[in-house]
Design a protein around this motif. Structure first.
Motif, PDB file in Angstrom:
ATOM      1  N   ARG A  44       8.464   8.589 -14.520  1.00 30.56           N
ATOM      2  CA  ARG A  44       7.982   8.269 -13.177  1.00 30.56           C
ATOM      3  C   ARG A  44       8.515   9.246 -12.138  1.00 30.56           C
ATOM      4  NH1 ARG A  44       8.289   1.628 -13.374  1.00 30.56           N
ATOM      5  NH2 ARG A  44       6.211   1.327 -14.244  1.00 30.56           N
ATOM      6  N   GLU A  45       9.787   9.663 -12.310  1.00 27.63           N
ATOM      7  CA  GLU A  45      10.358  10.665 -11.395  1.00 27.63           C
ATOM      8  C   GLU A  45       9.556  11.962 -11.438  1.00 27.63           C
ATOM      9  OE1 GLU A  45      14.418  11.256 -12.415  1.00 27.63           O
ATOM     10  OE2 GLU A  45      15.052   9.269 -11.722  1.00 27.63           O
ATOM     11  N   HIS A  46       8.997  12.253 -12.607  1.00 26.08           N
ATOM     12  CA  HIS A  46       8.201  13.478 -12.771  1.00 26.08           C
ATOM     13  C   HIS A  46       6.707  13.212 -12.627  1.00 26.08           C
ATOM     14  CE1 HIS A  46      12.096  14.635 -14.401  1.00 26.08           C
ATOM     15  NE2 HIS A  46      11.724  15.898 -14.250  1.00 26.08           N
ATOM     16  N   ARG A  47       6.376  12.035 -12.059  1.00 29.50           N
ATOM     17  CA  ARG A  47       4.999  11.650 -11.750  1.00 29.50           C
ATOM     18  C   ARG A  47       4.089  11.688 -12.975  1.00 29.50           C
ATOM     19  NH1 ARG A  47       4.024  14.133  -5.652  1.00 29.50           N
ATOM     20  NH2 ARG A  47       5.870  13.142  -4.745  1.00 29.50           N
ATOM     21  N   ILE A  48       4.634  11.235 -14.089  1.00 30.85           N
ATOM     22  CA  ILE A  48       3.845  11.093 -15.309  1.00 30.85           C
ATOM     23  C   ILE A  48       3.513   9.605 -15.440  1.00 30.85           C
ATOM     24  CG2 ILE A  48       3.830  11.388 -17.824  1.00 30.85           C
ATOM     25  CD1 ILE A  48       6.037  13.539 -17.393  1.00 30.85           C
ATOM     26  N   GLY A  49       2.234   9.275 -15.420  1.00 30.87           N
ATOM     27  CA  GLY A  49       1.813   7.872 -15.445  1.00 30.87           C
ATOM     28  C   GLY A  49       2.315   7.156 -16.688  1.00 30.87           C
ATOM     29  N   THR A  50       3.147   6.136 -16.491  1.00 33.03           N
ATOM     30  CA  THR A  50       3.786   5.428 -17.608  1.00 33.03           C
ATOM     31  C   THR A  50       3.517   3.938 -17.513  1.00 33.03           C
ATOM     32  OG1 THR A  50       5.547   7.085 -17.609  1.00 33.03           O
ATOM     33  CG2 THR A  50       5.971   5.044 -18.810  1.00 33.03           C
ATOM     34  N   ALA A  51       2.925   3.375 -18.562  1.00 33.52           N
ATOM     35  CA  ALA A  51       2.661   1.938 -18.619  1.00 33.52           C
ATOM     36  C   ALA A  51       3.769   1.265 -19.412  1.00 33.52           C
ATOM     37  CB  ALA A  51       1.319   1.685 -19.279  1.00 33.52           C
ATOM     38  N   ILE A  52       4.396   0.245 -18.810  1.00 35.69           N
ATOM     39  CA  ILE A  52       5.478  -0.488 -19.473  1.00 35.69           C
ATOM     40  C   ILE A  52       4.939  -1.861 -19.865  1.00 35.69           C
ATOM     41  CG2 ILE A  52       7.784  -1.455 -19.220  1.00 35.69           C
ATOM     42  CD1 ILE A  52       8.392   0.753 -17.238  1.00 35.69           C
ATOM     43  N   THR A  53       4.863  -2.119 -21.172  1.00 37.27           N
ATOM     44  CA  THR A  53       4.268  -3.370 -21.656  1.00 37.27           C
ATOM     45  C   THR A  53       5.120  -3.961 -22.775  1.00 37.27           C
ATOM     46  OG1 THR A  53       2.926  -2.454 -23.462  1.00 37.27           O
ATOM     47  CG2 THR A  53       1.987  -2.316 -21.242  1.00 37.27           C
ATOM     48  N   ALA A  54       4.792  -5.192 -23.141  1.00 31.10           N
ATOM     49  CA  ALA A  54       5.452  -5.851 -24.270  1.00 31.10           C
ATOM     50  C   ALA A  54       4.465  -6.810 -24.915  1.00 31.10           C
ATOM     51  CB  ALA A  54       6.700  -6.587 -23.804  1.00 31.10           C
ATOM     52  N   SER A  55       4.797  -7.242 -26.128  1.00 31.13           N
ATOM     53  CA  SER A  55       3.883  -8.121 -26.861  1.00 31.13           C
ATOM     54  C   SER A  55       3.850  -9.534 -26.302  1.00 31.13           C
ATOM     55  CB  SER A  55       4.277  -8.169 -28.336  1.00 31.13           C
ATOM     56  OG  SER A  55       5.608  -8.664 -28.472  1.00 31.13           O
ATOM     57  N   THR A  56       4.910  -9.956 -25.623  1.00 34.49           N
ATOM     58  CA  THR A  56       4.965 -11.307 -25.050  1.00 34.49           C
ATOM     59  C   THR A  56       5.348 -11.242 -23.581  1.00 34.49           C
ATOM     60  OG1 THR A  56       7.326 -11.687 -25.470  1.00 34.49           O
ATOM     61  CG2 THR A  56       5.803 -12.189 -27.276  1.00 34.49           C
ATOM     62  N   GLY A  57       5.006 -12.318 -22.865  1.00 34.68           N
ATOM     63  CA  GLY A  57       5.326 -12.383 -21.444  1.00 34.68           C
ATOM     64  C   GLY A  57       6.812 -12.356 -21.164  1.00 34.68           C
ATOM     65  N   ILE A  58       7.599 -13.075 -21.985  1.00 33.55           N
ATOM     66  CA  ILE A  58       9.051 -13.111 -21.776  1.00 33.55           C
ATOM     67  C   ILE A  58       9.644 -11.720 -21.934  1.00 33.55           C
ATOM     68  CG2 ILE A  58      11.232 -13.942 -22.767  1.00 33.55           C
ATOM     69  CD1 ILE A  58       9.802 -16.595 -23.327  1.00 33.55           C
ATOM     70  N   ALA A  59       9.239 -11.024 -22.998  1.00 37.63           N
ATOM     71  CA  ALA A  59       9.740  -9.663 -23.224  1.00 37.63           C
ATOM     72  C   ALA A  59       9.316  -8.739 -22.086  1.00 37.63           C
ATOM     73  CB  ALA A  59       9.229  -9.135 -24.560  1.00 37.63           C
ATOM     74  N   ALA A  60       8.095  -8.932 -21.566  1.00 39.09           N
ATOM     75  CA  ALA A  60       7.595  -8.081 -20.479  1.00 39.09           C
ATOM     76  C   ALA A  60       8.404  -8.262 -19.207  1.00 39.09           C
ATOM     77  CB  ALA A  60       6.120  -8.381 -20.222  1.00 39.09           C
ATOM     78  N   THR A  61       8.792  -9.518 -18.894  1.00 45.49           N
ATOM     79  CA  THR A  61       9.556  -9.746 -17.663  1.00 45.49           C
ATOM     80  C   THR A  61      10.949  -9.130 -17.761  1.00 45.49           C
ATOM     81  OG1 THR A  61      10.322 -11.923 -18.425  1.00 45.49           O
ATOM     82  CG2 THR A  61       8.351 -11.884 -17.065  1.00 45.49           C
ATOM     83  N   HIS A  62      11.505  -9.021 -18.981  1.00 42.98           N
ATOM     84  CA  HIS A  62      12.823  -8.388 -19.142  1.00 42.98           C
ATOM     85  C   HIS A  62      12.807  -6.926 -18.714  1.00 42.98           C
ATOM     86  CE1 HIS A  62      14.495 -11.866 -20.871  1.00 42.98           C
ATOM     87  NE2 HIS A  62      14.221 -11.661 -22.141  1.00 42.98           N
ATOM     88  N   ILE A  63      11.645  -6.267 -18.855  1.00 38.86           N
ATOM     89  CA  ILE A  63      11.586  -4.812 -18.616  1.00 38.86           C
ATOM     90  C   ILE A  63      10.705  -4.438 -17.425  1.00 38.86           C
ATOM     91  CG2 ILE A  63      12.127  -4.203 -21.014  1.00 38.86           C
ATOM     92  CD1 ILE A  63       9.140  -3.787 -21.502  1.00 38.86           C
ATOM     93  N   GLY A  64      10.316  -5.439 -16.629  1.00 38.32           N
ATOM     94  CA  GLY A  64       9.521  -5.147 -15.434  1.00 38.32           C
ATOM     95  C   GLY A  64       8.118  -4.680 -15.745  1.00 38.32           C
ATOM     96  N   GLY A  65       7.526  -5.210 -16.812  1.00 37.41           N
ATOM     97  CA  GLY A  65       6.182  -4.792 -17.197  1.00 37.41           C
ATOM     98  C   GLY A  65       5.236  -5.966 -17.320  1.00 37.41           C
TER      99      GLY A  65
END
Length: 363
Positions: A3-24
């Protein structure tokens, strides 16, 4: 870094709980497939017609997916298909760099009827993309000299020995110790939500101190807020009393507590009425609101919720314990219903001394 280098990065997880841990967000939501089992040509055309989805794919160069043990081979093939279609590129995943994280010895993918499905490694997309495998070998939760690490490694390899079974049977207690480290009873881990909710409600009602209620603050797109509320470990309405046994459900940036740290509410602050928690190692923490958010590929916040990062911790489900480290746990493995569930539960505990079993199913 991306993100600092303006490269589009999608942060995802297989479950909602896991996603909230990583801001995705969940990978199902990110790619637009949702809970579909199969993609037709018509489905692909409809998805490609969604401007927001097309824009998301155009902006993304890196796709991160966490907790991949819970993704099915069918979903992974569908993801490969939609990426190719929307990126108009026949390379694996439409030329996206895909970074997968997870432990395939943990909870497996299941369908809506609860039947276990094939894992990502059995998919055509896995064979086609030929991913570079990086094994993480350093153990952070358990000590190498502890019996528990040997038992866990043998379970992982499908080579649990009679000595391991015997050692676990020694941890079965007819009666739970009332205290650990002079403060709390161990967290109870159960396979079913109904058991957990009942225990927490009953225990809270036993306290005669005044109840204080904290409601979740919400901001952003309604559909994303609903997804955050559903997947976040923080309850929408948190009821606490002095004497309530609690668990932190997020890592503190300043290191005062971690996801899974146990404590007891000893008071409420005069300034703001925040709960004051004494942790197992006898630190005193004034717990203020924290936030969970969903961000786009550029790191812009699309939706966020704010709540006290605590939940009642007399009991918790094995599924919700994933990612936590517990000092002590009282675990019922009598009704486990998935491969990997017993392993996940046992591996939450830091040492064999903190492991107590109510029931134990050798299978």
């Amino acid at each position: 870094w991306a993100r600092e280098h303006r490269i589009g990065t999608a942060i995802t997880a297989s479950t909602g709980i896991a996603a909230t841990h990583i801001g995705g967000i969940t990978i199902h939501s990110w790619c637009g497939i949702g809970i579909r089992d199969h993609l037709t040509e018509h489905d692909l055309e409809k998805l490609a017609a969604k401007k927001d989805l097309q824009k998301r794919f155009n902006q993304t160069k890196i796709l991160i997916i966490d907790e991949v043990s819970m993704l099915s081979s069918t979903f992974f093939d569908n993801l490969n298909q939609i990426c190719k279609y929307l990126k108009e590129n026949e390379l694996p995943f439409g030329g996206l760099q895909v970074i997968l994280c997870g432990d395939l010895f943990q909870l497996p993918p299941i369908n809506r009827t609860g039947r276990a499905l094939q894992m990502v490694v059995h998919s055509e997309a896995w064979k086609e993309s030929k991913p570079a495998i990086c094994y993480l070998k350093e153990q952070h939760r358990q000590n190498d000299s502890d019996d528990l690490i040997t038992i866990l490694n043998n379970i992982r390899a499908g080579e649990a020995k009679q000595a391991d079974i015997k050692r676990l049977n020694e941890r079965i207690l007819s009666d739970l110790p009332s205290e650990i480290k002079g403060i709390l009873a161990p967290t109870k881990l159960y396979s079913h939500n109904a058991d957990v909710d009942l225990i927490n409600e009953v225990e809270l009602s036993k306290l005669t101190t005044k109840q204080k209620t904290y409601l979740t603050a919400k901001e952003g797109k309604r559909v994303l807020i609903e997804s955050l509320l559903k997947s976040c470990l923080a309850p929408e309405e948190l009821n606490l009393k002095i004497g309530a046994e609690v668990m932190f459900i997020k890592n503190d940036q300043s290191g005062r507590y971690a996801n899974g740290t146990r404590g007891i509410v000893i008071n409420f602050s005069k300034d703001g009425g925040w709960p004051i928690v004494q942790t197992l190692d006898e630190r005193i923490v004034v717990v203020e609101q924290d936030s969970w958010s969903v961000q786009d590929e550029k790191g812009q916040v699309l939706a966020s919720i704010e709540q006290i990062p605590l939940r009642l911790a007399w009991a918790i489900t094995i599924h919700k314990s994933q990612g936590m480290s517990l000092d002590a746990a009282f675990i019922n493995l009598g009704k486990v219903f998935e491969y990997g569930m017993g392993y996940v539960a046992l591996s939450r505990v830091r040492s064999i001394d903190g492991l107590y079993l109510e029931e134990f199913n050798e299978m």
